[in-house]
Design a protein around this motif. Sequence first.
Motif, short mmCIF file in Angstrom:
data_model
loop_
_atom_site.label_atom_id
_atom_site.label_comp_id
_atom_site.label_asym_id
_atom_site.label_seq_id
_atom_site.Cartn_x
_atom_site.Cartn_y
_atom_site.Cartn_z
N PRO A 35 57.82 103.52 27.98
CA PRO A 35 57.58 103.73 29.41
C PRO A 35 56.19 103.23 29.82
CG PRO A 35 58.30 105.77 28.34
CD PRO A 35 58.07 104.76 27.27
N ALA A 36 56.08 102.73 31.04
CA ALA A 36 54.81 102.20 31.54
C ALA A 36 53.71 103.25 31.49
CB ALA A 36 54.99 101.67 32.96
N GLU A 37 54.04 104.51 31.74
CA GLU A 37 53.05 105.58 31.74
C GLU A 37 52.43 105.74 30.36
OE1 GLU A 37 56.45 106.52 32.62
OE2 GLU A 37 55.98 105.62 34.55
N ALA A 38 53.24 105.57 29.30
CA ALA A 38 52.73 105.70 27.93
C ALA A 38 51.75 104.57 27.61
CB ALA A 38 53.89 105.69 26.94
N ILE A 39 52.01 103.38 28.14
CA ILE A 39 51.11 102.24 27.91
C ILE A 39 49.83 102.43 28.69
CG2 ILE A 39 50.83 99.76 28.17
CD1 ILE A 39 53.88 99.53 27.82
N ARG A 40 49.95 102.80 29.97
CA ARG A 40 48.75 102.98 30.81
C ARG A 40 47.85 104.09 30.27
NH1 ARG A 40 48.57 99.81 35.12
NH2 ARG A 40 50.51 99.05 36.04
N ALA A 41 48.43 105.09 29.62
CA ALA A 41 47.64 106.19 29.06
C ALA A 41 46.73 105.71 27.93
CB ALA A 41 48.57 107.29 28.55
N LEU B 89 57.61 96.43 21.98
CA LEU B 89 56.34 97.14 22.18
C LEU B 89 56.59 98.57 21.74
CD1 LEU B 89 54.88 96.21 25.69
CD2 LEU B 89 53.91 95.68 23.47
N THR B 90 55.69 99.11 20.95
CA THR B 90 55.81 100.49 20.53
C THR B 90 54.44 101.16 20.60
OG1 THR B 90 55.48 99.90 18.20
CG2 THR B 90 57.76 100.09 18.97
N VAL B 91 54.45 102.46 20.74
CA VAL B 91 53.23 103.24 20.65
C VAL B 91 53.31 104.00 19.34
CG1 VAL B 91 51.84 105.06 21.69
CG2 VAL B 91 53.05 103.44 23.15
N ASP C 299 50.88 106.01 16.43
CA ASP C 299 49.59 106.62 16.09
C ASP C 299 48.55 106.40 17.19
OD1 ASP C 299 50.66 107.38 13.60
OD2 ASP C 299 50.11 105.46 12.71
N GLY C 300 48.98 106.51 18.44
CA GLY C 300 48.07 106.37 19.56
C GLY C 300 47.60 104.95 19.83
N GLN C 301 48.32 103.97 19.31
CA GLN C 301 47.95 102.57 19.50
C GLN C 301 49.18 101.77 19.93
OE1 GLN C 301 46.83 100.38 15.96
NE2 GLN C 301 45.46 99.08 17.14
N LEU C 302 48.96 100.82 20.83
CA LEU C 302 50.05 99.95 21.27
C LEU C 302 50.22 98.83 20.25
CD1 LEU C 302 52.08 99.38 23.56
CD2 LEU C 302 50.36 97.89 24.57
N ARG C 303 51.45 98.63 19.82
CA ARG C 303 51.77 97.57 18.87
C ARG C 303 52.80 96.64 19.51
NH1 ARG C 303 50.26 98.66 13.34
NH2 ARG C 303 49.22 100.66 13.27
N ALA C 304 52.51 95.36 19.43
CA ALA C 304 53.40 94.35 20.01
C ALA C 304 53.96 93.47 18.91
CB ALA C 304 52.63 93.49 21.02
N ARG C 305 55.26 93.26 18.95
CA ARG C 305 55.91 92.33 18.03
C ARG C 305 56.51 91.22 18.88
NH1 ARG C 305 56.46 97.36 16.31
NH2 ARG C 305 56.03 97.86 14.14
N VAL C 306 56.13 89.98 18.56
CA VAL C 306 56.65 88.83 19.30
C VAL C 306 57.26 87.84 18.31
CG1 VAL C 306 55.12 89.06 21.29
CG2 VAL C 306 54.36 87.73 19.33
N THR C 307 58.24 87.10 18.78
CA THR C 307 58.99 86.20 17.90
C THR C 307 58.34 84.83 17.73
OG1 THR C 307 60.37 85.50 19.75
CG2 THR C 307 61.19 87.31 18.39
N VAL C 308 57.36 84.50 18.54
CA VAL C 308 56.75 83.17 18.47
C VAL C 308 55.65 83.13 17.40
CG1 VAL C 308 57.28 82.57 20.84
CG2 VAL C 308 55.13 83.68 20.32
N VAL C 309 55.33 81.91 16.98
CA VAL C 309 54.31 81.72 15.95
C VAL C 309 52.92 81.72 16.58
CG1 VAL C 309 55.82 80.48 14.37
CG2 VAL C 309 54.57 79.22 16.10
N LEU D 51 55.00 90.19 27.61
CA LEU D 51 55.70 91.41 27.19
C LEU D 51 55.04 92.66 27.77
CD1 LEU D 51 58.11 92.23 25.40
CD2 LEU D 51 56.50 92.43 23.50
N VAL D 52 53.70 92.72 27.72
CA VAL D 52 52.98 93.88 28.27
C VAL D 52 53.17 93.95 29.78
CG1 VAL D 52 50.69 94.86 28.65
CG2 VAL D 52 51.31 94.02 26.38
N ALA D 53 53.09 92.80 30.44
CA ALA D 53 53.29 92.77 31.90
C ALA D 53 54.69 93.26 32.27
CB ALA D 53 53.05 91.36 32.43
N LYS D 54 55.68 92.83 31.51
CA LYS D 54 57.06 93.25 31.78
C LYS D 54 57.20 94.77 31.62
CE LYS D 54 61.82 92.36 30.58
NZ LYS D 54 62.74 91.44 29.95
N ALA D 55 56.59 95.31 30.57
CA ALA D 55 56.68 96.75 30.33
C ALA D 55 55.98 97.55 31.42
CB ALA D 55 56.07 97.09 28.97
N LEU D 56 54.90 97.00 31.97
CA LEU D 56 54.16 97.69 33.02
C LEU D 56 54.71 97.42 34.41
CD1 LEU D 56 50.51 97.15 31.75
CD2 LEU D 56 51.84 99.26 31.70
N GLY D 57 55.62 96.46 34.53
CA GLY D 57 56.19 96.13 35.83
C GLY D 57 55.22 95.40 36.73
#
Length: 92
Positions: free
Chosen positions: A10-16, A37-39, A41-51, A64-70
Motif C-alpha cells: 500500500p502507498a501508505e506503507a511506502i510513504r511511512a 516492491l516489499t517492505v 524489516d522496516g526497509q523498502l526493497r525493490a526487485r526489477v527484471t532489467v539488468v 515501480l515506486v511511482a506506480k505504487a505511490l500513484g
Amino acid sequence: MARPKPSLPPAEAIRALADADGLLPVRVTPNASHEALTVEDGQLRARVTVVPEDGKANKAVIKLVAKALGIAPGTVELVRGATSREKVLKVG
C-alpha cells in the motif's frame, strides 16, 4: 504473453518509510525473476527484471515506486546510489 502485474505494498506503507524531506531509502535487486516492491524489516526493497546497465534498473525502480505511490514517474528522483544497490529516492 502479458507480463504479470508487480506485487506492490500500500502507498501508505511506502510513504511511512520516507523522512520529512521525502527521502526514501530503497534496497534494489536487479535482474530478478519478477518485479515487486516489499517492505521488509522496516526497509523498502525493490526487485526489477532489467539488468543494471546504462541506468535501466534505476529507471525501472523509479517507475515501480511511482506506480505504487500513484504518482507520475517524473516526480520521483534518484538522489543517491546510481551504481549501488542501496539507493535514496526523493518522492514528490
